[in-house]
Motif scaffolding. Structure first.
Motif, PDB file in Angstrom:
ATOM      1  N   UNK A  63      28.641  27.428  12.275  1.00 57.19           N
ATOM      2  CA  UNK A  63      29.588  27.940  11.279  1.00 57.19           C
ATOM      3  C   UNK A  63      30.163  29.266  11.756  1.00 57.19           C
ATOM      4  N   UNK A  64      31.324  29.644  11.214  1.00 57.11           N
ATOM      5  CA  UNK A  64      31.924  30.927  11.615  1.00 57.11           C
ATOM      6  C   UNK A  64      31.327  32.089  10.809  1.00 57.11           C
ATOM      7  N   UNK A  65      31.262  33.253  11.434  1.00 61.48           N
ATOM      8  CA  UNK A  65      30.858  34.515  10.771  1.00 61.48           C
ATOM      9  C   UNK A  65      31.842  35.585  11.208  1.00 61.48           C
ATOM     10  N   UNK A  66      32.934  35.749  10.412  1.00 57.09           N
ATOM     11  CA  UNK A  66      34.004  36.680  10.758  1.00 57.09           C
ATOM     12  C   UNK A  66      34.555  36.324  12.135  1.00 57.09           C
ATOM     13  N   UNK A  67      34.392  37.186  13.144  1.00 59.38           N
ATOM     14  CA  UNK A  67      34.922  36.912  14.473  1.00 59.38           C
ATOM     15  C   UNK A  67      33.854  36.374  15.419  1.00 59.38           C
ATOM     16  N   UNK A  68      32.749  35.865  14.850  1.00 58.19           N
ATOM     17  CA  UNK A  68      31.656  35.357  15.680  1.00 58.19           C
ATOM     18  C   UNK A  68      31.351  33.915  15.291  1.00 58.19           C
ATOM     19  N   UNK A  69      30.630  33.258  16.159  1.00 59.37           N
ATOM     20  CA  UNK A  69      30.233  31.872  15.961  1.00 59.37           C
ATOM     21  C   UNK A  69      28.719  31.807  15.870  1.00 59.37           C
ATOM     22  N   UNK A  70      28.198  31.216  14.786  1.00 61.55           N
ATOM     23  CA  UNK A  70      26.754  31.106  14.579  1.00 61.55           C
ATOM     24  C   UNK A  70      26.302  29.710  14.952  1.00 61.55           C
ATOM     25  N   UNK A  71      25.299  29.616  15.842  1.00 62.26           N
ATOM     26  CA  UNK A  71      24.659  28.354  16.226  1.00 62.26           C
ATOM     27  C   UNK A  71      23.201  28.440  15.830  1.00 62.26           C
ATOM     28  N   UNK A  72      22.728  27.436  15.055  1.00 64.02           N
ATOM     29  CA  UNK A  72      21.385  27.508  14.485  1.00 64.02           C
ATOM     30  C   UNK A  72      20.684  26.186  14.770  1.00 64.02           C
ATOM     31  N   UNK A  73      19.491  26.249  15.398  1.00 58.16           N
ATOM     32  CA  UNK A  73      18.686  25.058  15.691  1.00 58.16           C
ATOM     33  C   UNK A  73      17.304  25.287  15.112  1.00 58.16           C
ATOM     34  N   UNK A  74      16.839  24.324  14.273  1.00 51.05           N
ATOM     35  CA  UNK A  74      15.559  24.491  13.596  1.00 51.05           C
ATOM     36  C   UNK A  74      14.809  23.172  13.621  1.00 51.05           C
ATOM     37  N   UNK A  75      13.474  23.239  13.832  1.00 51.29           N
ATOM     38  CA  UNK A  75      12.634  22.043  13.765  1.00 51.29           C
ATOM     39  C   UNK A  75      11.450  22.316  12.853  1.00 51.29           C
ATOM     40  N   UNK A  76      10.738  21.242  12.518  1.00 50.59           N
ATOM     41  CA  UNK A  76       9.546  21.384  11.682  1.00 50.59           C
ATOM     42  C   UNK A  76       8.281  21.117  12.460  1.00 50.59           C
ATOM     43  N   UNK A  77       8.333  21.441  13.750  1.00 53.27           N
ATOM     44  CA  UNK A  77       7.201  21.175  14.617  1.00 53.27           C
ATOM     45  C   UNK A  77       6.034  22.123  14.402  1.00 53.27           C
ATOM     46  N   UNK A  78       5.195  22.203  15.420  1.00 52.85           N
ATOM     47  CA  UNK A  78       3.969  23.018  15.312  1.00 52.85           C
ATOM     48  C   UNK A  78       4.243  24.508  15.428  1.00 52.85           C
ATOM     49  N   UNK A  79       5.470  24.884  15.843  1.00 54.75           N
ATOM     50  CA  UNK A  79       5.795  26.311  15.935  1.00 54.75           C
ATOM     51  C   UNK A  79       5.088  26.984  17.113  1.00 54.75           C
ATOM     52  N   UNK A  80       5.069  28.314  17.120  1.00 52.90           N
ATOM     53  CA  UNK A  80       4.425  29.080  18.189  1.00 52.90           C
ATOM     54  C   UNK A  80       3.492  30.113  17.565  1.00 52.90           C
ATOM     55  N   UNK A  81       2.535  30.536  18.336  1.00 49.80           N
ATOM     56  CA  UNK A  81       1.604  31.565  17.865  1.00 49.80           C
ATOM     57  C   UNK A  81       2.302  32.924  17.839  1.00 49.80           C
ATOM     58  N   UNK A  82       1.785  33.890  17.064  1.00 54.36           N
ATOM     59  CA  UNK A  82       2.393  35.232  17.037  1.00 54.36           C
ATOM     60  C   UNK A  82       2.470  35.874  18.414  1.00 54.36           C
ATOM     61  N   UNK A  83       1.441  35.660  19.252  1.00 54.69           N
ATOM     62  CA  UNK A  83       1.466  36.244  20.592  1.00 54.69           C
ATOM     63  C   UNK A  83       2.559  35.650  21.456  1.00 54.69           C
ATOM     64  N   UNK A  84       2.712  34.319  21.384  1.00 53.78           N
ATOM     65  CA  UNK A  84       3.749  33.651  22.153  1.00 53.78           C
ATOM     66  C   UNK A  84       5.142  34.030  21.642  1.00 53.78           C
ATOM     67  N   UNK A  85       5.267  34.179  20.290  1.00 59.49           N
ATOM     68  CA  UNK A  85       6.552  34.583  19.716  1.00 59.49           C
ATOM     69  C   UNK A  85       6.955  35.975  20.206  1.00 59.49           C
ATOM     70  N   UNK A  86       5.980  36.869  20.245  1.00 59.83           N
ATOM     71  CA  UNK A  86       6.275  38.224  20.740  1.00 59.83           C
ATOM     72  C   UNK A  86       6.658  38.190  22.214  1.00 59.83           C
ATOM     73  N   UNK A  87       5.992  37.331  22.992  1.00 58.67           N
ATOM     74  CA  UNK A  87       6.313  37.222  24.419  1.00 58.67           C
ATOM     75  C   UNK A  87       7.725  36.647  24.609  1.00 58.67           C
ATOM     76  N   UNK A  88       8.096  35.657  23.777  1.00 63.73           N
ATOM     77  CA  UNK A  88       9.441  35.074  23.868  1.00 63.73           C
ATOM     78  C   UNK A  88      10.512  36.122  23.566  1.00 63.73           C
ATOM     79  N   UNK A  89      10.271  36.905  22.533  1.00 60.80           N
ATOM     80  CA  UNK A  89      11.254  37.947  22.174  1.00 60.80           C
ATOM     81  C   UNK A  89      11.385  38.982  23.291  1.00 60.80           C
ATOM     82  N   UNK A  90      10.262  39.318  23.929  1.00 63.40           N
ATOM     83  CA  UNK A  90      10.338  40.263  25.052  1.00 63.40           C
ATOM     84  C   UNK A  90      11.127  39.659  26.208  1.00 63.40           C
ATOM     85  N   UNK A  91      10.915  38.365  26.495  1.00 63.70           N
ATOM     86  CA  UNK A  91      11.642  37.716  27.580  1.00 63.70           C
ATOM     87  C   UNK A  91      13.146  37.649  27.270  1.00 63.70           C
TER      88      UNK A  91
END
Length: 599
Positions: free
Chosen positions: A516-544
């Motif tokens: 969907x559009x957001x003013x002058x930007x384009x928003x792309x959103x992908x979501x699943x209902x899987x097992x997710x990630x652990x807090x440690x792995x999530x923090x590592x992904x954000x750092x990467x």
């Protein structure tokens, strides 16, 4: 060219700060300490001075009061003033005795200017001035000058006023001094019946002598006030006998403390006020002294000016020394910086024409050797990369012919339709669509509609694996389907859902894709209902993601980090990628990129 963050500027600033800050701090500390010490010393000395002055004034007023009590002297003698007033006689002998009594009072103190006596019973007034006795009937001379005290035993102090003859005819000469008059009512004992009034006019010389010792004329101000706020004596002569409306004076008068000091600042006065109150004859008197800050801190200001002169002298020396040292040390560094700027623009040459054996010279030659080495390595690596790319392309072309694969898939689809197996045809068509999308190397940027179609084809193939357990929903507004996005943006993220989020034993796998559009930007959103990630792995992904550290290539796929890197190469730093847990479980990826439409 300006160098706001150059070493020369920093060095100059550091040297100036290192010299000026200690000197300025020393000057300020010395100045404020001197001011504080001067203030404490001034308050202490002036408090003692004002206290001693108040004691002297109280003694002087007590002496005036004692003189007024002479009317009761020799009360047993028939010729005393008291007995003359008590009998109310007015013959020649009485006047001689009155003259003697009034003359004795006039000679009791050198500040007495004249003595006045009124007899209530005889209704006769007498005035003695410089040895001359004047008499007149009535007491018109007291009108407007005498107020009956609330306590009959107390005298009435009339504030300073111009002297007068109490309504009598003028003498050959009539002094016009400002006087302080004490009016003493005389009562017949013990009936408390008034039989006369004794008034003594005192010149202000005594008060002046005391006051002149309590302040520094021209720099400080002194005031003596009665309980009505009337000035009995002041360093400002025009205020004597008046009630000044100074706010600081009223503050001191109505203070609950008998003595003290306070700071004051307004449009009329800026400084310290020291005051002392005392009780006398049922009334409250006050001595107040004001000390202006300009006078109090004269010495401190003088010390500050001397220190400022020293500071300015040191400043000139420090500036000269700083400029010399900074220029001497930083000139070769500036030359080296200019050469490095040219390297940044693409000139892989470092020209150093000075012969130096110090650290700067060693650094310059080391950088020159490094630049030459980098230049050789870049050229070699560039040629090697071009060769590798060419070899890889030839190898791929030799291994697989895209047209052959496409034709083969079409043949399989035709056989499936011939044998009435439409599902095989649908899967073959989806695979063919994906193969054509992958093998089209001429397009690196595609409309969003193509990227969504490719992703949908991938999900149709996965649905064959998961059957009814897989549910996916793609929501995209029609107005943004023409927006340009880098190829292979959505499908790798969706593929990660199957790699890391869904297991073979999962009952229901859901994937939601939103654009969907957001003013002058384009928003792309992908979501699943899987097992997710652990807090440690999530923090590592954000750092990467923040540091663009790839960890997916070893797995043989494209992966999230590859998508992030390509997006940032295409859109610079305007790309926003965030990851987080989905509710109630699962994983979500949010991408915000600039909206670019196809031409």
């Amino acid at each position: 060219m300006k160098y706001p963050s150059s070493i020369r500027n920093k060095l100059s600033l550091f040297l100036l700060i290192a010299i000026l800050v200690p000197i300025a701090a020393s000057i300020l500390i010395s100045y404020f300490y001197t001011k504080h010490s001067l203030k404490d010393e001034a308050v202490r000395e002036n408090s003692n001075t004002v206290r001693q002055g108040a004691t002297s004034v109280m003694n002087l007023l007590s002496q005036m009061n004692s003189i007024s009590l002479y009317a009761y002297n020799n009360i047993q003698e028939t010729n005393s003033l008291y007995n003359i007033l008590e009998r109310g006689r007015r013959d020649f002998i009485v006047e001689n005795n009155l003259y003697s009594g009034l003359h004795a009072i006039a000679q009791s103190a050198k500040d007495i200017q004249q003595v006045y006596l009124y007899s209530d019973l005889a209704d006769q007034s007498y005035l003695l001035i410089d040895g001359y006795l004047k008499r007149e009937a009535g007491h018109a001379g007291l009108d407007g000058h005498y107020s009956q005290p609330s306590n009959k035993d107390d005298p009435y102090f009339e504030p300073p006023h111009p002297s007068h003859n109490y309504g009598m005819e003028e003498f050959p000469y009539s002094p016009t001094n400002t006087v302080l008059t004490i009016h003493r009512p005389v009562y017949r004992a013990p009936l408390k019946e008034r039989i006369g009034i004794l008034s003594v006019d005192f010149k202000l010389d005594g008060l002046r002598n005391i006051g002149n010792m309590l302040y520094d004329r021209g720099n400080e101000e002194l005031y003596l006030l009665d309980d009505t706020g009337t000035v009995l004596y002041s360093s400002e002569d025009d205020l004597i006998g008046r009630k000044p409306a100074y706010a600081w004076l009223q503050h001191a008068r109505y203070s609950f403390y008998q003595s003290g000091h306070f700071d004051w600042r307004d449009s009329s006065f800026d400084g310290i006020v020291v005051y002392e109150k005392f009780e006398l004859i049922g009334r409250t008197w006050m001595v107040a002294k004001e000390i202006p800050n300009r006078y109090l801190y004269t010495n401190a200001s003088r010390v500050l000016r001397i220190n400022m002169l020293v500071l300015v002298t040191f400043l000139f020396v420090a500036v000269a020394a700083t400029l010399f040292v900074s220029v001497k040390l930083t000139t070769p560094i500036k030359k080296l910086t200019e050469s490095i700027r040219k390297i940044k623009l693409g000139k892989m040459r470092l020209d150093i024409d000075w012969e130096r054996s110090d650290e700067v010279g060693v650094l310059g030659h080391a950088i020159k050797n490094m630049v030459d080495t980098i230049d050789n390595l870049i050229m070699r690596e560039l040629r090697l990369e071009l060769a590798n790319k060419d070899n890889q392309l030839k190898a791929l072309q030799a291994q697989i012919n895209p047209h052959f694969i496409n034709n083969t898939l079409q043949s399989i689809g035709s056989v499936a339709l011939h044998h009435r197996v439409p599902k095989i045809y649908e899967l073959t068509a989806s695979l063919g669509l994906m193969m054509r999308y992958h093998m089209n190397t001429e397009e690196s940027i595609v409309p969003l509609s193509k990227e969504i179609a490719h992703t949908e084809a991938y999900l149709e193939l996965q649905k064959q694996r998961f059957k009814e357990r897989l549910v996916f929903r793609i929501e995209a507004e029609e107005s943004i389907l023409g927006a340009l996005v880098p190829k292979m943006t959505l499908q790798p993220i969706v593929e990660n859902c199957f790699k890391h989020g869904f297991g073979e034993n999962m009952d229901a796998a859901e994937i939601r894709i939103l654009a969907r559009p957001e003013e002058d930007r384009l928003l792309l959103f992908v979501e699943d209902n899987g097992s997710g990630v652990s807090p440690g792995r999530l923090q590592e992904l954000r750092r990467q993601i923040e540091q663009e550290v790839s960890s997916d290539m070893r797995e043989g796929g494209i992966g999230l980090m590859n998508v992030v890197s390509r997006l940032r190469l295409y859109y610079d730093e305007s790309v926003q990628v965030s990851v987080g847990p989905a509710e109630p479980n699962g994983f979500a990826v949010v991408i915000r990129i600039p909206w670019r439409k196809a031409v």
